[in-house]
Enzyme design. Sequence first.
Site, PDB file in Angstrom:
ATOM      1  N   MET A  14       0.861  -1.179   0.000  1.00 18.64           N
ATOM      2  CA  MET A  14       0.000   0.000   0.000  1.00 18.64           C
ATOM      3  C   MET A  14       0.899   1.231   0.000  1.00 18.64           C
ATOM      4  SD  MET A  14      -3.225   0.758   2.467  1.00 18.64           S
ATOM      5  CE  MET A  14      -4.737   1.219   1.678  1.00 18.64           C
ATOM      6  N   HIS A  15       1.456   1.534  -1.179  1.00 23.89           N
ATOM      7  CA  HIS A  15       2.383   2.651  -1.311  1.00 23.89           C
ATOM      8  C   HIS A  15       1.609   3.970  -1.426  1.00 23.89           C
ATOM      9  CE1 HIS A  15       1.760   2.709  -5.733  1.00 23.89           C
ATOM     10  NE2 HIS A  15       1.620   1.403  -5.554  1.00 23.89           N
ATOM     11  N   ALA A  16       2.317   5.059  -1.595  1.00 21.88           N
ATOM     12  CA  ALA A  16       1.743   6.402  -1.487  1.00 21.88           C
ATOM     13  C   ALA A  16       0.521   6.662  -2.360  1.00 21.88           C
ATOM     14  CB  ALA A  16       2.825   7.446  -1.780  1.00 21.88           C
TER      15      ALA A  16
END
Length: 85
Positions: A14-16
């Site tokens: 769950m990256h930026a």
Amino acid sequence: MKEFRYTVMDPLGMHARPAGIFVKEASSCESSVRLTKGEKSVDAKKIFGVMGLLVKCGDEVTVTVEGPDEAEVVMRLEEFMKNNL
């Protein structure tokens, strides 16, 4: 109260970008939304909380929604996660 579990399949976790969109979706509702990974639970309307969970590929998270529009919100967030994570 409604909730669902989801195992993150995105290799980057769950990256930026997806985290920001997830927070935006959660913030657009009237209900309270919590994101839980393991023993840690955060307000899903706060980007620093969501990013602080350090959700990686293969991690299972639980989304809990409580409030007047919970049924619609839980469906919308679950669909978002399936399509983006």
